[in-house]
Design a protein around this motif. Sequence first.
Motif, PDB file in Angstrom:
ATOM      1  N   PHE A 308      -3.008   9.411   1.819  1.00 30.58           N
ATOM      2  CA  PHE A 308      -2.289   8.360   2.876  1.00 30.58           C
ATOM      3  C   PHE A 308      -1.112   8.022   1.969  1.00 30.58           C
ATOM      4  CE2 PHE A 308      -4.932   5.823  -0.052  1.00 30.58           C
ATOM      5  CZ  PHE A 308      -4.183   4.942  -0.181  1.00 30.58           C
ATOM      6  N   LEU A 309      -0.841   7.767   0.779  1.00 32.19           N
ATOM      7  CA  LEU A 309       0.194   7.361   0.194  1.00 32.19           C
ATOM      8  C   LEU A 309       1.555   8.174   0.394  1.00 32.19           C
ATOM      9  CD1 LEU A 309      -1.406   6.717  -3.501  1.00 32.19           C
ATOM     10  CD2 LEU A 309      -0.892   4.945  -1.726  1.00 32.19           C
ATOM     11  N   ALA A 310       1.427   9.503   0.762  1.00 30.39           N
ATOM     12  CA  ALA A 310       2.484  10.350   0.967  1.00 30.39           C
ATOM     13  C   ALA A 310       3.271  10.004   2.184  1.00 30.39           C
ATOM     14  CB  ALA A 310       2.003  11.698   1.166  1.00 30.39           C
ATOM     15  N   GLU A 311       2.906   9.061   2.874  1.00 32.69           N
ATOM     16  CA  GLU A 311       3.285   8.765   3.997  1.00 32.69           C
ATOM     17  C   GLU A 311       3.640   7.123   4.563  1.00 32.69           C
ATOM     18  OE1 GLU A 311       3.340  11.429   7.746  1.00 32.69           O
ATOM     19  OE2 GLU A 311       1.265  11.567   7.177  1.00 32.69           O
ATOM     20  N   VAL A 312       3.196   6.528   3.394  1.00 31.23           N
ATOM     21  CA  VAL A 312       3.398   5.174   3.479  1.00 31.23           C
ATOM     22  C   VAL A 312       4.531   4.378   3.002  1.00 31.23           C
ATOM     23  CG1 VAL A 312       0.738   4.650   3.741  1.00 31.23           C
ATOM     24  CG2 VAL A 312       2.016   4.350   1.455  1.00 31.23           C
ATOM     25  N   SER A 313       5.090   5.209   2.039  1.00 27.15           N
ATOM     26  CA  SER A 313       6.348   4.586   1.334  1.00 27.15           C
ATOM     27  C   SER A 313       7.734   4.823   2.259  1.00 27.15           C
ATOM     28  CB  SER A 313       6.631   5.270   0.012  1.00 27.15           C
ATOM     29  OG  SER A 313       6.908   6.538   0.126  1.00 27.15           O
ATOM     30  N   GLU A 314       8.683   4.300   1.815  1.00 27.08           N
ATOM     31  CA  GLU A 314       9.912   4.503   2.561  1.00 27.08           C
ATOM     32  C   GLU A 314      10.427   6.062   2.558  1.00 27.08           C
ATOM     33  OE1 GLU A 314      11.444   2.737  -1.128  1.00 27.08           O
ATOM     34  OE2 GLU A 314       9.659   2.611   0.035  1.00 27.08           O
ATOM     35  N   VAL A 315       9.929   6.486   1.375  1.00 24.34           N
ATOM     36  CA  VAL A 315      10.356   7.944   1.390  1.00 24.34           C
ATOM     37  C   VAL A 315       9.054   8.703   1.478  1.00 24.34           C
ATOM     38  CG1 VAL A 315      10.980   9.734  -0.325  1.00 24.34           C
ATOM     39  CG2 VAL A 315      12.166   7.659  -0.582  1.00 24.34           C
ATOM     40  N   LYS A 316       9.122   9.524   2.601  1.00 18.91           N
ATOM     41  CA  LYS A 316       7.908  10.264   2.826  1.00 18.91           C
ATOM     42  C   LYS A 316       7.901  11.557   1.910  1.00 18.91           C
ATOM     43  CE  LYS A 316       7.671   7.500   6.198  1.00 18.91           C
ATOM     44  NZ  LYS A 316       7.072   6.229   5.781  1.00 18.91           N
ATOM     45  N   LEU A 317       6.680  11.843   1.393  1.00 12.55           N
ATOM     46  CA  LEU A 317       6.488  12.425   0.147  1.00 12.55           C
ATOM     47  C   LEU A 317       6.066  14.144   0.406  1.00 12.55           C
ATOM     48  CD1 LEU A 317       6.556  12.138  -3.153  1.00 12.55           C
ATOM     49  CD2 LEU A 317       4.052  11.801  -2.735  1.00 12.55           C
ATOM     50  N   THR A 318       7.076  14.811  -0.125  1.00 16.53           N
ATOM     51  CA  THR A 318       6.516  16.421  -0.154  1.00 16.53           C
ATOM     52  C   THR A 318       5.423  16.384  -1.272  1.00 16.53           C
ATOM     53  OG1 THR A 318       9.005  17.009   0.326  1.00 16.53           O
ATOM     54  CG2 THR A 318       7.205  18.876  -0.733  1.00 16.53           C
ATOM     55  N   THR A 319       4.483  17.285  -0.873  1.00 18.18           N
ATOM     56  CA  THR A 319       3.229  17.179  -1.602  1.00 18.18           C
ATOM     57  C   THR A 319       2.373  18.392  -1.389  1.00 18.18           C
ATOM     58  OG1 THR A 319       1.118  15.832  -2.115  1.00 18.18           O
ATOM     59  CG2 THR A 319       1.913  15.821   0.251  1.00 18.18           C
ATOM     60  N   VAL A 320       1.434  18.737  -2.169  1.00 19.89           N
ATOM     61  CA  VAL A 320       0.434  19.649  -1.810  1.00 19.89           C
ATOM     62  C   VAL A 320      -0.719  19.321  -1.271  1.00 19.89           C
ATOM     63  CG1 VAL A 320      -1.112  21.489  -3.039  1.00 19.89           C
ATOM     64  CG2 VAL A 320       1.235  21.154  -3.811  1.00 19.89           C
ATOM     65  N   LYS A 321      -1.316  19.851  -0.094  1.00 20.29           N
ATOM     66  CA  LYS A 321      -2.221  19.595   0.721  1.00 20.29           C
ATOM     67  C   LYS A 321      -3.597  19.636  -0.129  1.00 20.29           C
ATOM     68  CE  LYS A 321      -4.073  19.887   5.429  1.00 20.29           C
ATOM     69  NZ  LYS A 321      -3.804  18.174   5.706  1.00 20.29           N
ATOM     70  N   HIS A 322      -4.564  18.693  -0.305  1.00 15.28           N
ATOM     71  CA  HIS A 322      -5.918  18.671  -0.775  1.00 15.28           C
ATOM     72  C   HIS A 322      -6.785  18.517   0.464  1.00 15.28           C
ATOM     73  CE1 HIS A 322      -9.561  17.656  -2.674  1.00 15.28           C
ATOM     74  NE2 HIS A 322      -9.131  17.826  -3.872  1.00 15.28           N
TER      75      HIS A 322
END
Length: 372
Positions: A308-322
């Motif tokens: 959920f952290l990947a989308e809560v900051s002002e910069v939306k995070l590129t990340t690997v899906k778990h």
Amino acid sequence: MSETKYSKIKSWIKSNILDGTFQPYQKISSESELMKQFNVSRHTVRLALGELVSEGWLYKEQGSGTYVSDRSSRNNLYNLVDSKNIAIITTYISDYIFPSIIRGAESVLSKEGYQVSLFSTNNDHEIEKRVLETVIAQRFDGVIVEPTRSAISNPNINYYLNLESLNIPYIMINAFYDELEPISVTLNDMCGGFLQAEHLIKLGHRNILGFFKTDDIQGSKRMKGYLKAHRDYGVTIVPQNIITYNTSEKEGTGLLEKLDDILINSPDKVTGIICYNDELAMKILDVLRQRNLQVPDDISIVGFDDSFLAEVSEVKLTTVKHPKSELGEVAAKLIIEMVNNINEPKAESQAVNSYVFEPSLVVRSSTKKIGE
């Protein structure tokens, strides 16, 4: 003082029963030996042994000594009446991706009529030991467990071997203790680390920092993927760009101070950062803000887990899906199969195999092409 000493004797004997060192019907140390070992009076020893006898852990034979009870028949009788209990042991319970994993497992288990008990080890071997003692003492039908600090030698292997000897099936999630070769449900972490690095390399990044938590095997495998991507794409590996840390350093400032030092003193400009997980990525974003560095204009950053952290900051995070809840669901289905196999004739039991999820990259706005 006497209370503390008598408790130590009780705990020592119970631990030796629960990790399989003392077997049913085995004679334990004499009163005199225990007095010498723990430097206590005979009264203190008798008090501890008396309680263990009344609680069903030991039994006495007049003139012969004290022996370990066979608690299996008693517990099996109990389980016939009040069965279908599964223990879920994770390193953490209430934060990050763990609630999703637990919810996934609980949703499957509750539909099948299982009661679920949750335990957390806080990624600490001593707590893991206490949890395993509780699980063995209460004779759960099955156990879903996330290993504690899975990349280093585990002092609690005996407890898992005792689960096996007691015919209590267990399944490991996210990682596993290699020496046990257990049934497990994991993510292909090496591939995930490769995807992180490959993404940045394809965007033209060459000076890429990698932060990896290496007392858990996931971190070591993600680092392996980072290295493999560099090699496969012919990108020079800079040893100083690999920063490792362990559980005890997770909450400290030392890791972020290392990052700050690299940002100030690195001869070549760092353009990309790969993080062990999204939780760390959020902390790194704070450091970058303090240095007035913009993401992704100055530095691209990639997380891991798609929490959920990947989308809560002002910069939306590129990340690997778990897989999170899906991982919990698969683990629950497998442990149910393993429990059912215990109660089935061997010819009718179903083979249960480990399951590995393949990761994918979720591209958001924290990464961009060099020079774009």
